[in-house]
Design a protein around this motif. Structure first.
Motif, PDB file in Angstrom:
ATOM      1  N   VAL A 196      -9.255  44.002   4.779  1.00 23.88           N
ATOM      2  CA  VAL A 196      -8.006  44.298   5.479  1.00 23.88           C
ATOM      3  C   VAL A 196      -7.530  43.041   6.187  1.00 23.88           C
ATOM      4  N   GLN A 197      -6.285  42.651   5.954  1.00 18.99           N
ATOM      5  CA  GLN A 197      -5.713  41.537   6.702  1.00 18.99           C
ATOM      6  C   GLN A 197      -5.003  42.102   7.919  1.00 18.99           C
ATOM      7  N   SER A 198      -5.492  41.711   9.094  1.00 19.75           N
ATOM      8  CA  SER A 198      -4.914  42.173  10.347  1.00 19.75           C
ATOM      9  C   SER A 198      -3.950  41.138  10.899  1.00 19.75           C
ATOM     10  N   GLU A 199      -3.351  41.458  12.032  1.00 18.32           N
ATOM     11  CA  GLU A 199      -2.392  40.542  12.643  1.00 18.32           C
ATOM     12  C   GLU A 199      -3.066  39.235  13.027  1.00 18.32           C
ATOM     13  N   ALA A 202      -3.011  33.343  17.543  1.00 17.33           N
ATOM     14  CA  ALA A 202      -3.071  31.900  17.799  1.00 17.33           C
ATOM     15  C   ALA A 202      -3.028  31.113  16.493  1.00 17.33           C
ATOM     16  N   GLY A 203      -2.316  31.635  15.503  1.00 16.58           N
ATOM     17  CA  GLY A 203      -2.205  30.968  14.212  1.00 16.58           C
ATOM     18  C   GLY A 203      -3.418  31.128  13.328  1.00 16.58           C
ATOM     19  N   ILE A 204      -4.365  31.971  13.717  1.00 14.13           N
ATOM     20  CA  ILE A 204      -5.603  32.172  12.963  1.00 14.13           C
ATOM     21  C   ILE A 204      -5.491  33.447  12.144  1.00 14.13           C
ATOM     22  N   ASP A 205      -5.746  33.348  10.842  1.00 16.11           N
ATOM     23  CA  ASP A 205      -5.771  34.528   9.984  1.00 16.11           C
ATOM     24  C   ASP A 205      -6.957  35.409  10.347  1.00 16.11           C
ATOM     25  N   VAL A 206      -6.738  36.721  10.294  1.00 14.81           N
ATOM     26  CA  VAL A 206      -7.778  37.687  10.614  1.00 14.81           C
ATOM     27  C   VAL A 206      -7.985  38.589   9.398  1.00 14.81           C
ATOM     28  N   PHE A 207      -9.182  38.509   8.803  1.00 20.82           N
ATOM     29  CA  PHE A 207      -9.542  39.339   7.662  1.00 20.82           C
ATOM     30  C   PHE A 207     -10.774  40.157   8.025  1.00 20.82           C
ATOM     31  N   PHE A 257     -12.983  27.852  13.768  1.00 21.93           N
ATOM     32  CA  PHE A 257     -13.266  28.121  12.353  1.00 21.93           C
ATOM     33  C   PHE A 257     -11.977  28.419  11.587  1.00 21.93           C
ATOM     34  N   ASP A 258     -12.088  28.539  10.276  1.00 17.45           N
ATOM     35  CA  ASP A 258     -10.902  28.681   9.431  1.00 17.45           C
ATOM     36  C   ASP A 258     -10.208  30.020   9.623  1.00 17.45           C
TER      37      ASP A 258
END
Length: 559
Positions: free
Chosen positions: A326-329, A332-337, A371-372
């Motif tokens: 699931v990709q969440s919101e 701070a410009g960091i992708d959340v999966f 981290f990425d």
């Protein structure tokens, strides 16, 4: 740095063939997309009876009504009985024989192997809490782990570990931490056969010729078997490879990585990682880092995950089960999966919907996220704790009901990405640098992210610390790593420092900590020194008092 001996495609193909052979079926080739013996001969030896000493604490920590390990004592009603009833613990007292078999020699295209006498690498990294953990004589740069796993039931793993390392001494033999519940079938060092010996918790490797100090090598190890759990000697209970009905998941802290791959299992030797996971296509393999490959072929699902920033071995994790990604919101410009059990996709959002705001708050307070990407991994089993696995915090499904009651735990595990993961403890005695910081970060989130009153938070901090005065958070003993005082007294120590030096210096210290030591390890002495440097205060006595045991010192008083 020497390149990995086998390409990812070849490694996956070999692992698949080995699994097929073990199952008595034809091998299926899968292609990844472009995206002290010193002997040099094969020999057979008995494993020494020393596995029981791996997790045997060398110091005592008095257990009390502590908070759940890894949760930052967020909820007092969280169970600390976190040993899965479905996990099988390896017997720490049995003698096990293992044959050592040389592999096939290949052309050597790595760094040169010397014709000089070498030394036997040490089998202890020198941690007073765990004297049998870690190894010396080399520094690992990268682990490339290919695991073909047969689940459910008794998990069977067929694997190849390709380990890039640099020697720090000229070595005739070196060792890795590795539990002998898994059997090694071959070892190569720089494309040449190496003889090896398995003890209960060490893999001793003798290369064909000594490895010259300062040279780069790839060590390739093929192994298989059923990974098990081992006793941590702490409140966490069993660690290692938990095989449960709905999910298989690894728990590493403090020394559980060695149950599923050969490793220098101490945080002082951090490395980058590649995970290649080959599982039945009804499941998916999850690991740390960025997903770079996800394909199904011949009834198998192949995923590749890349952790490109250095990671301590206890923070590595693998989970295999019925997950939805699931990709969440972003925050701070960091992708959340997030990796969520499919049955929980409708409810998990209620517990993790503030992650993006927490990322925003913590980057302002601590500095850039290291981290990425970030996310959570929810294991569908009854673990009694959450764990700050790097870049993807591990939660038990027992925590997830959508009512938002685990907000503090969510903040705690996220804060660990800066404190514990980006900057890891130099020794396990420095554990308060992980847990005290993440615990105080819970209150910083409530203060800065939710507008909480500082006076109320301070009263709570003091009350909880008063109920957990010992063991000393600065030296809790191996058995006390996760006792309540490490979290609570450790956390209020930071609040007292904040009051003593002022907000400007305090938050500068937190940011400088991550800049100066990020990607590596640091000690309590390092934190004291940095705090003195920035504040201009002499703080040895302050930290001695707060990180000791007994009555709490006066809040904010330096002398």
């Amino acid at each position: 740095m020497a390149s990995t001996l086998r390409s990812r495609a070849a490694a996956l193909a070999l692992a698949g063939a080995l699994v097929a052979a073990a199952c008595g079926t034809a091998a299926t080739t899968t292609q990844a997309p472009d995206s002290n013996t010193g002997t040099t001969e094969s020999q057979t030896g008995s494993a020494s009876d020393d596995r029981a000493n791996v997790g045997e604490p060398s110091g005592d920590g008095q257990a009390d009504d502590a908070d759940s390990s890894g949760t930052g004592d967020a909820n007092d009603n969280t169970s600390s009985d976190n040993t899965s009833s479905d996990s099988t613990s390896s017997d720490n007292s049995d003698d096990t024989s293992s044959d050592t078999t040389a592999g096939t020699s290949n052309e050597n295209d790595d760094e040169p192997i010397g014709e000089v006498d070498g030394v036997v690498g040490g089998e202890s990294i020198g941690d007073a809490y765990y004297p049998n953990i870690g190894n010396t004589g080399y520094d690992v740069a990268h682990y490339d782990l290919t695991l073909a796993v047969e689940v459910p039931g008794d998990d069977q793993v067929t694997a190849i570990a390709a380990i890039d390392l640099t020697t720090t001494e000229t070595l005739s033999r070196f060792s890795l931490d590795f539990d002998d519940s898994l059997t090694v079938s071959s070892v190569e060092v720089s494309n040449l056969d190496a003889s090896f010996e398995q003890t209960a918790n060490k893999l001793r490797i003798s290369p064909a010729e000594s490895l010259v100090a300062g040279s780069d090598h790839t060590v390739t190890i093929a192994y298989s078997g059923q990974p098990l759990t081992i006793d941590s000697g702490t409140r966490i209970g069993n660690i290692g490879w938990h095989d449960t009905p709905a999910v298989s998941v690894s728990v590493g802290e403090p020394f559980g990585a060695q149950t599923w791959y050969p490793v220098n299992d101490h945080p002082s030797d951090k490395a980058t990682y590649t995970f290649n996971l080959d599982v039945d296509d009804i499941f998916i393999g999850i690991a740390n880092g960025v997903l770079t490959n996800n394909e199904v072929e011949n009834g198998r699902r192949l995923t590749t995950w890349e952790m490109r920033q250095p990671m301590a071995s206890y923070l590595a994790t693998v989970a295999i089960g019925d997950f939805t990604l699931v990709q969440s919101e972003p925050g701070a410009g960091i992708d959340v999966f997030d990796a969520v059990p499919t049955r929980l996709t409708d409810v998990f959002v209620g517990d993790f919907e503030l992650t993006d705001e927490m990322l925003e708050t913590f980057t302002e307070l601590f500095g850039p996220y290291p981290f990425d990407e970030y996310g959570v991994l929810i294991a569908d089993t009854e673990l009694g704790f959450a764990l700050e696995t790097q870049g993807r915090s591990l939660f038990s499904s027992a925590f997830v009901d959508g009512d938002g009651s685990i907000e503090r735990i969510v903040a705690h595990e996220l804060a660990h990405q800066w404190f514990g993961n980006n900057v890891s403890p130099a020794t396990w005695q420095d554990i308060w640098l992980n847990e005290g910081f993440a615990s105080y970060a819970e209150d910083l989130w409530i203060e800065f992210g939710r507008g909480g009153e500082l006076s109320e938070l301070e009263a709570r901090l003091l009350a909880r610390a008063e109920s957990a005065l010992s063991p000393a958070p600065g030296d809790p003993g191996a058995g006390g790593l996760f006792d309540a005082s490490v979290y609570r007294r450790g956390g209020v120590t930071l609040h007292s420092l904040r009051l003593a030096v002022g907000d400007d210096d305090f938050f500068e210290i937190l940011k400088a900590w991550n800049v100066r030591f990020g990607g590596g390890v640091a000690s309590t002495a390092d934190f004291v020194s940095l705090s003195e440097e920035i504040s201009g205060e002499e703080l040895d006595g302050f930290f001695d008092a707060w990180l000791g045991s007994g009555a709490l010192p006066e809040l904010g008083a330096i002398n």
